[in-house]
Design an enzyme around this catalytic site. Structure first.
Site, PDB file in Angstrom:
ATOM      1  N   LYS A  27       0.864  -1.184   0.000  1.00 29.26           N
ATOM      2  CA  LYS A  27       0.000   0.000   0.000  1.00 29.26           C
ATOM      3  C   LYS A  27       0.901   1.234   0.000  1.00 29.26           C
ATOM      4  CE  LYS A  27      -4.383  -1.552   1.294  1.00 29.26           C
ATOM      5  NZ  LYS A  27      -4.769  -1.918   2.644  1.00 29.26           N
ATOM      6  N   HIS A  40       1.761   6.983   2.685  1.00 26.73           N
ATOM      7  CA  HIS A  40       1.215   8.323   2.442  1.00 26.73           C
ATOM      8  C   HIS A  40       1.374   9.229   3.653  1.00 26.73           C
ATOM      9  CE1 HIS A  40      -2.389   7.340   4.739  1.00 26.73           C
ATOM     10  NE2 HIS A  40      -2.333   6.156   4.156  1.00 26.73           N
ATOM     11  N   HIS A  67       0.995   8.444   7.337  1.00 23.69           N
ATOM     12  CA  HIS A  67       1.975   7.671   8.119  1.00 23.69           C
ATOM     13  C   HIS A  67       3.070   8.544   8.711  1.00 23.69           C
ATOM     14  CE1 HIS A  67       0.571   4.560   5.131  1.00 23.69           C
ATOM     15  NE2 HIS A  67       0.243   4.038   6.300  1.00 23.69           N
TER      16      HIS A  67
HETATM   17  N1  ARG Z   1      -0.916  -1.344  10.015  1.00 22.99           N
HETATM   18  C1  ARG Z   1      -1.858  -0.670  10.850  1.00 22.99           C
HETATM   19  C2  ARG Z   1      -2.530   0.457  10.093  1.00 22.99           C
HETATM   20  O1  ARG Z   1      -1.975   0.991   9.150  1.00 22.99           O
HETATM   21  C3  ARG Z   1      -1.231  -0.093  12.081  1.00 22.99           C
HETATM   22  C4  ARG Z   1      -0.675  -1.114  13.016  1.00 22.99           C
HETATM   23  C5  ARG Z   1      -0.391  -0.540  14.347  1.00 22.99           C
HETATM   24  N2  ARG Z   1       0.179  -1.496  15.283  1.00 22.99           N
HETATM   25  C6  ARG Z   1      -0.480  -2.450  15.884  1.00 22.99           C
HETATM   26  N3  ARG Z   1       0.197  -3.278  16.648  1.00 22.99           N
HETATM   27  N4  ARG Z   1      -1.770  -2.600  15.758  1.00 22.99           N
HETATM   28  O2  ARG Z   1      -3.620   0.838  10.479  1.00 22.99           O
END
Ligand code: ARG
Length: 560
Positions: free
Chosen positions: A124, A127, A130
């Site tokens: 993905k 962007h 982040h």
């Molecule tokens: N990949 C997830 C997102 O973009 C965030 C993950 C954050 N960390 C976790 N341990 N849940 O929404």
């Protein structure tokens, strides 16, 4: 010398322990009345008396000495004046001695902090959304390390889910290894978007995607090879951005890493009678805690985001034995974290209390400053590139003869992006504006970097500070010393509050105190003692600003 501790030690108030008292003592914004102050309303409840009365009683019994020269009661405040000469001499020599270690500490020794941040999703686009998690998390890593903690920075990759089945289908239909290797993340996004468009017309594609996802899970070789390729491409691409932002990780254990670690968790939940059936799915009921249920398994037996987070938390405790386990994730996920922390607690994990969601607000782009290309996301890469480009133009205009313009533009541009994201309390939503973050006036990174460059140019012109007999300290000099003296405390409270913006604000305050000093106090033409004292202040400011920016992942430049 820790003055707050010293003063608290001398106060000795019944019913108030020293540590609490230390937290009550403040450095007043205007140090004309005193260098430290105790607002006595904070003691009213405990001592059952009015602030004015308390201040007066304490003032009359306080014994001044060579360190604290004066103690007076004014309107419910107890004001202290310290021996500024001693303070200046010790402070400056400590800063100049310790250099880039100044402000560091050992309070964290023997303790471990896990910090989950950035945590991007494979295939993905990376962007602007982040940006905050990446720079807040990275700054927290640096701050905790500076305080002596062992830090484990974790990129909890989003590398699990049906979207990888979709990508394989899309890849087989519309792309090739060659095309992916050339087009990188953009190619992956292109086919992913195409898949969604096509699946609307042809729902069979979704079934196929589920099939391929199952193949990945079952360990099918070809599917896993493709999955690894997507992962590799994504990580290589984001790594370029991480390098620019001075961000690094100790672990990339993402969601798929927990595939084989969830079954024991589900077992444990069952054993502890926490699992309930609901429409074929398995849940932990959280009604009692005013929350919707936490979904553990779907009706087809597959796991969920929360299941993997529970397994990950248990894994982190077992592997790193953390004292704190932080998650730098947007506030939109508040409920998710509250839910799975509660499940951990119900499972009897006493360390659930050490799991902390460090929530932050949204970043959006000032409208009109960049086309979002028909609703497409704004890539972080483009934002950084554009900021660097703009910084380069400013340098061309202001200082065309500068030696290393490219490196300077990079430091200024990326610094502006990081600083812009770390400037306000993290929970606030921010609107990113190129012009604002790159301005040389106001609360910006170029302003601070420029101040460091100014210190440099003074030191280059006048030479390094030599020994001196302390002259009498004027108000503008003291204002700088006062700021310098706050650094250690600021770093500690940034860690306590998980708030890197305290360091950002501090850098601005110190830079502004220094610039005021620079305009009112001559250096070059002054007599030896004053000149060397002021050069020491200049060098100390350069050191502390460099250290502060370093904690945020921002580089300084010699000249700009
Ligand atoms: N990949 C997830 C997102 O973009 C965030 C993950 C954050 N960390 C976790 N341990 N849940 O929404």
């Amino acid at each position: 010398m820790n003055y707050k501790e010293y003063i608290a030690g001398k106060l000795n108030i019944d019913g108030v322990d020293k540590d609490t008292l230390i937290t009550f003592i403040e450095i007043p914004p205007n140090t004309d009345m005193g260098d430290f102050a105790l607002p006595c309303f904070k003691l009213s409840k405990i001592l059952r008396s009015s602030p004015i009365q308390i201040a007066e009683n304490l003032a009359s019994s306080f014994e001044c000495d060579g360190t604290v020269k004066e103690c007076t009661a004014v309107n419910g405040y107890l004001n202290f004046k310290i021996n500024r000469d001693d303070f200046a001499i010790t402070l400056l020599s400590e800063i100049l001695d310790k250099g880039d270690l100044y402000g560091s500490d050992k309070i964290g020794e023997g303790k471990t902090v896990c910090i989950d941040y950035s945590s991007i999703n494979i295939a993905k686009p990376f962007h602007i959304g982040h940006l905050s998690t990446t720079v807040i998390g990275s700054a927290l890593c640096k701050i905790f390390r500076f305080l002596g903690y062992k830090v484990v920075g974790i990129n909890h990759l989003g590398d699990y889910g049906t979207q990888f089945g979709k990508l394989i289908v899309a890849f087989k239909l519309w792309s090739s290894e060659q095309a992916v290797k050339e087009g990188r993340l953009k190619e992956l996004t292109r086919i992913y978007v195409k898949f969604h468009d096509q699946a609307k017309l042809n729902p069979k594609l979704d079934d196929e995607a589920r099939h391929y996802f199952k193949l990945i899970e079952d360990g099918d070789e070809e599917s896993n090879k493709l999955f690894e390729l997507f992962k590799k491409i994504t990580l290589e691409e984001v790594d370029k951005i991480y390098k620019l932002l001075n961000v690094s990780f100790d672990s990339y254990a993402g969601e798929s890493f927990y595939n084989d670690k969830m079954a024991p968790i589900v077992e444990e939940l069952k054993e502890k009678n926490l699992l309930k059936e609901s429409d074929g799915a398995s849940i932990v009921d959280l009604e009692e805690y005013d929350m919707p249920p936490c979904l553990i398994l779907k009706s087809d037996g597959s796991s969920l985001y929360a299941t993997r987070d529970i397994a990950a938390a248990v894994y982190r405790k077992n592997t790193y034995n953390f004292d704190k386990n932080l998650y730098v994730v947007a506030y939109q996920q508040n409920l998710h974290f509250k839910q799975f922390f509660k499940v951990l607690e119900l499972m009897g994990k006493e360390w659930a209390k050490d799991c902390i969601h460090v929530a932050y607000g949204m970043v959006s782009l000032e409208s009109g400053s960049m086309s979002t290309r028909q609703g497409k996301v704004v890539l972080l890469e483009d934002v950084i590139a554009k900021t660097i480009e703009k910084a380069y133009k400013v340098i061309e205009e202001k200082n065309p003869d500068l030696k290393d313009k490219e490196r300077t533009a990079r430091a200024v541009g990326t610094g502006a992006v990081i600083f812009g994201a770390l400037c306000n309390n993290k929970i606030k939503d921010i609107v990113f504006s190129y012009d604002r973050v790159l301005s040389f006036e106001g609360e910006t990174c170029p302003y601070v970097q420029y101040t460091v460059a100014r210190c440099n140019s003074i030191l280059n012109k006048c030479g390094e500070p030599d020994k001196y007999q302390l002259p009498s300290i004027n108000a503008d000099e003291y204002a700088v010393l006062n700021e310098l003296g706050r650094f250690k405390e600021v770093v500690k409270s940034a860690a306590d509050k998980y708030e890197p913006s305290l360091v950002t604000r501090y850098a601005l305050d110190l830079a502004s105190a220094f610039n005021k000093f620079y305009f009112t106090c001559k250096i070059a033409g002054e007599e030896q003692n004053i000149r060397n004292f002021r050069l020491s202040i200049t060098k100390a400011v350069k050191t502390v600003l460099t250290n502060a920016l370093g904690l945020l992942g921002i580089e300084t430049v010699e000249e700009m």
